[in-house]
Every structure is written in C-alpha cells, then in structure tokens.
Design a protein around this motif. Structure first.
Motif, PDB file in Angstrom:
ATOM      1  N   MET A   1      40.483  38.938  49.408  1.00  0.00           N
ATOM      2  CA  MET A   1      40.132  40.012  48.505  1.00  0.00           C
ATOM      3  C   MET A   1      41.234  40.111  47.452  1.00  0.00           C
ATOM      4  O   MET A   1      42.414  40.153  47.761  1.00  0.00           O
ATOM      5  N   SER A   2      40.852  40.157  46.203  1.00  0.00           N
ATOM      6  CA  SER A   2      41.806  40.239  45.105  1.00  0.00           C
ATOM      7  C   SER A   2      41.870  41.673  44.606  1.00  0.00           C
ATOM      8  O   SER A   2      40.854  42.298  44.363  1.00  0.00           O
ATOM      9  N   ASN A   3      43.087  42.184  44.507  1.00  0.00           N
ATOM     10  CA  ASN A   3      43.296  43.537  43.981  1.00  0.00           C
ATOM     11  C   ASN A   3      44.090  43.485  42.693  1.00  0.00           C
ATOM     12  O   ASN A   3      44.888  44.361  42.420  1.00  0.00           O
ATOM     13  N   GLY A   4      43.927  42.424  41.939  1.00  0.00           N
ATOM     14  CA  GLY A   4      44.644  42.328  40.678  1.00  0.00           C
ATOM     15  C   GLY A   4      45.811  41.382  40.773  1.00  0.00           C
ATOM     16  O   GLY A   4      45.651  40.184  40.966  1.00  0.00           O
ATOM     17  N   VAL A   6      48.047  41.066  43.062  1.00  0.00           N
ATOM     18  CA  VAL A   6      48.222  40.477  44.393  1.00  0.00           C
ATOM     19  C   VAL A   6      46.866  40.214  45.033  1.00  0.00           C
ATOM     20  O   VAL A   6      45.875  40.873  44.723  1.00  0.00           O
ATOM     21  N   ILE A   7      46.858  39.255  45.935  1.00  0.00           N
ATOM     22  CA  ILE A   7      45.668  38.938  46.706  1.00  0.00           C
ATOM     23  C   ILE A   7      45.978  39.297  48.151  1.00  0.00           C
ATOM     24  O   ILE A   7      47.006  38.871  48.698  1.00  0.00           O
ATOM     25  N   ALA A   8      45.096  40.089  48.753  1.00  0.00           N
ATOM     26  CA  ALA A   8      45.269  40.507  50.144  1.00  0.00           C
ATOM     27  C   ALA A   8      44.289  39.718  51.005  1.00  0.00           C
ATOM     28  O   ALA A   8      43.089  39.699  50.728  1.00  0.00           O
ATOM     29  N   GLU A   9      44.828  39.065  52.038  1.00  0.00           N
ATOM     30  CA  GLU A   9      43.979  38.311  52.958  1.00  0.00           C
ATOM     31  C   GLU A   9      44.264  38.783  54.379  1.00  0.00           C
ATOM     32  O   GLU A   9      45.422  38.984  54.747  1.00  0.00           O
ATOM     33  N   PRO A  10      43.206  38.926  55.182  1.00  0.00           N
ATOM     34  CA  PRO A  10      43.426  39.309  56.574  1.00  0.00           C
ATOM     35  C   PRO A  10      44.229  38.231  57.311  1.00  0.00           C
ATOM     36  O   PRO A  10      44.028  37.042  57.094  1.00  0.00           O
ATOM     37  N   ALA A  11      45.177  38.671  58.134  1.00  0.00           N
ATOM     38  CA  ALA A  11      45.982  37.768  58.959  1.00  0.00           C
ATOM     39  C   ALA A  11      46.093  38.427  60.329  1.00  0.00           C
ATOM     40  O   ALA A  11      47.058  39.122  60.610  1.00  0.00           O
ATOM     41  N   GLY A  12      45.068  38.236  61.146  1.00  0.00           N
ATOM     42  CA  GLY A  12      45.013  38.944  62.428  1.00  0.00           C
ATOM     43  C   GLY A  12      44.783  40.416  62.179  1.00  0.00           C
ATOM     44  O   GLY A  12      43.878  40.794  61.437  1.00  0.00           O
ATOM     45  N   TYR A  17      49.832  39.354  51.791  1.00  0.00           N
ATOM     46  CA  TYR A  17      49.743  39.566  50.353  1.00  0.00           C
ATOM     47  C   TYR A  17      50.441  38.424  49.630  1.00  0.00           C
ATOM     48  O   TYR A  17      51.571  38.061  49.957  1.00  0.00           O
ATOM     49  N   THR A  18      49.759  37.882  48.652  1.00  0.00           N
ATOM     50  CA  THR A  18      50.350  36.823  47.818  1.00  0.00           C
ATOM     51  C   THR A  18      50.134  37.172  46.356  1.00  0.00           C
ATOM     52  O   THR A  18      49.191  37.877  45.994  1.00  0.00           O
ATOM     53  N   LEU A  19      51.027  36.671  45.546  1.00  0.00           N
ATOM     54  CA  LEU A  19      50.931  36.905  44.108  1.00  0.00           C
ATOM     55  C   LEU A  19      49.776  36.092  43.538  1.00  0.00           C
ATOM     56  O   LEU A  19      49.630  34.904  43.837  1.00  0.00           O
ATOM     57  N   ASN A  20      48.962  36.712  42.738  1.00  0.00           N
ATOM     58  CA  ASN A  20      47.817  36.066  42.102  1.00  0.00           C
ATOM     59  C   ASN A  20      48.314  35.266  40.889  1.00  0.00           C
ATOM     60  O   ASN A  20      48.595  35.831  39.838  1.00  0.00           O
ATOM     61  N   HIS A  21      48.418  33.969  41.042  1.00  0.00           N
ATOM     62  CA  HIS A  21      48.949  33.101  39.989  1.00  0.00           C
ATOM     63  C   HIS A  21      48.026  33.011  38.773  1.00  0.00           C
ATOM     64  O   HIS A  21      48.452  32.553  37.714  1.00  0.00           O
ATOM     65  N   HIS A  23      46.544  35.729  37.468  1.00  0.00           N
ATOM     66  CA  HIS A  23      46.600  37.014  36.764  1.00  0.00           C
ATOM     67  C   HIS A  23      47.400  36.862  35.471  1.00  0.00           C
ATOM     68  O   HIS A  23      48.384  36.122  35.417  1.00  0.00           O
ATOM     69  N   VAL A  24      46.996  37.586  34.442  1.00  0.00           N
ATOM     70  CA  VAL A  24      47.687  37.485  33.146  1.00  0.00           C
ATOM     71  C   VAL A  24      49.141  37.941  33.237  1.00  0.00           C
ATOM     72  O   VAL A  24      49.967  37.511  32.441  1.00  0.00           O
ATOM     73  N   ALA A  25      49.474  38.767  34.200  1.00  0.00           N
ATOM     74  CA  ALA A  25      50.848  39.255  34.342  1.00  0.00           C
ATOM     75  C   ALA A  25      51.727  38.298  35.154  1.00  0.00           C
ATOM     76  O   ALA A  25      52.942  38.504  35.242  1.00  0.00           O
ATOM     77  N   TYR A  26      51.148  37.252  35.737  1.00  0.00           N
ATOM     78  CA  TYR A  26      51.911  36.378  36.632  1.00  0.00           C
ATOM     79  C   TYR A  26      53.170  35.811  35.977  1.00  0.00           C
ATOM     80  O   TYR A  26      54.251  35.871  36.556  1.00  0.00           O
ATOM     81  N   GLN A  27      53.043  35.263  34.779  1.00  0.00           N
ATOM     82  CA  GLN A  27      54.213  34.644  34.140  1.00  0.00           C
ATOM     83  C   GLN A  27      55.324  35.656  33.898  1.00  0.00           C
ATOM     84  O   GLN A  27      56.505  35.358  34.095  1.00  0.00           O
ATOM     85  N   ALA A  28      54.970  36.854  33.484  1.00  0.00           N
ATOM     86  CA  ALA A  28      55.982  37.891  33.259  1.00  0.00           C
ATOM     87  C   ALA A  28      56.651  38.287  34.571  1.00  0.00           C
ATOM     88  O   ALA A  28      57.879  38.430  34.633  1.00  0.00           O
TER      89      ALA A  28
END
Length: 155
Positions: A1-4, A6-12, A17-21, A23-28
């Motif tokens: 599931m993407s929340n902008g 960050v991307i949240a994925e179930p893990a048990g 949470y991982t950074l959404n590469h 996303h337009v804000a990723y480089q900044a």
C-alpha cells in the motif's frame, strides 16, 4: 500500500516502511539525507585542487561522531607537509579559503586544527589526548587515513 512518500507493506504483525523512489519528493529527501556526504565531497574536491597539497584532511569532533547540531563547529584537522612552512602565503590562503567555504556550505563555523606531519608524529609519540580522539572519531576526507597515520609508531 502506498501512502505517498513511503510505502507500507505488511510484514507479519508489523508493517515495513520503505521510501517511495518514484515519488516526486524522493530526490530532495535523498539529498537531505546525504547532506554530510555532500559536504565532505565538496571539501575533498576543493582540497584536491590545492596548489600545495595537504598530507591529509579529516573531519573530527562532534560532526565526525554524528552528534553535531546547529550550534556545533565543523572541526577539520589538516596535516601540512613538513617541507611547507606554516606561514607560506599559498598554504595559508588555501586553508583560509577552505575554512570559509566549509562554513558557507554547512552553515556552521569551521574550525581548523593544523599540524605538520612531524608535529603529528610528536603528538602520537607523547600519547596526546587528541590522538586518541582522532583514532576513535576522525573521518578521512582526503590524503592518508587516520588509521594509516595514527597507528604508525612515532619516530
């Protein structure tokens, strides 16, 4: 599931949470996360262009330990070649320019501690406290590393 950003994925029973590469804000965000690396790259590039090269330049103190804040100095140790006099105008100019640039780039005051290679060997031989601190914390920017320099026997 993407929340902008960050991307949240179930893990048990938790979420990963991982950074959404994409996303337009990723480089900044990535650039902000790498500010120290960018600063050290700038210092290295300037130092490597010097007409009178340093034997080594290391970051030390709270900034090297990752404990610096907006009020902390940026501490640089510069090792001057023995054959270069500490009053050589070319040497003084490039050290002063680097200090001024590092202050502008970081927003923190840049404090330079400078020793000739011989003076540093003497400090090692006398077991001075700064040598212990440098062994523990110094981050090499250019030239010989703290391990190469500080682990040598005095003499």
């Amino acid at each position: 599931m993407s929340n902008g950003v960050v991307i949240a994925e179930p893990a048990g029973r938790a979420r990963l949470y991982t950074l959404n590469h994409d996303h337009v804000a990723y480089q900044a965000i990535d650039h902000l996360a790498r500010l120290r690396d960018v600063l050290l790259e700038r210092i290295k590039a300037e130092a490597e262009s010097w007409a009178v090269p340093a034997k080594a330049i290391w970051l030390f103190g709270s900034s090297a330990r990752g404990q610096g804040d907006v009020d902390s100095d940026l501490d640089l140790l510069i090792v001057r070649p023995d054959e270069v006099d500490d009053s050589d105008p070319r040497w003084l100019d490039q050290v002063e320019t680097l200090s001024a640039h590092a202050s502008l780039w970081s927003g923190n005051s840049c404090e330079v501690v400078e020793y000739s290679a011989r003076e540093l060997r003497d400090l090692i031989g006398h077991g001075e406290r700064i040598v212990t601190e440098l062994r523990r914390d110094a981050v090499p920017i250019t030239g010989s590393t703290p391990q190469q320099t500080l682990d040598r026997k005095a003499g």
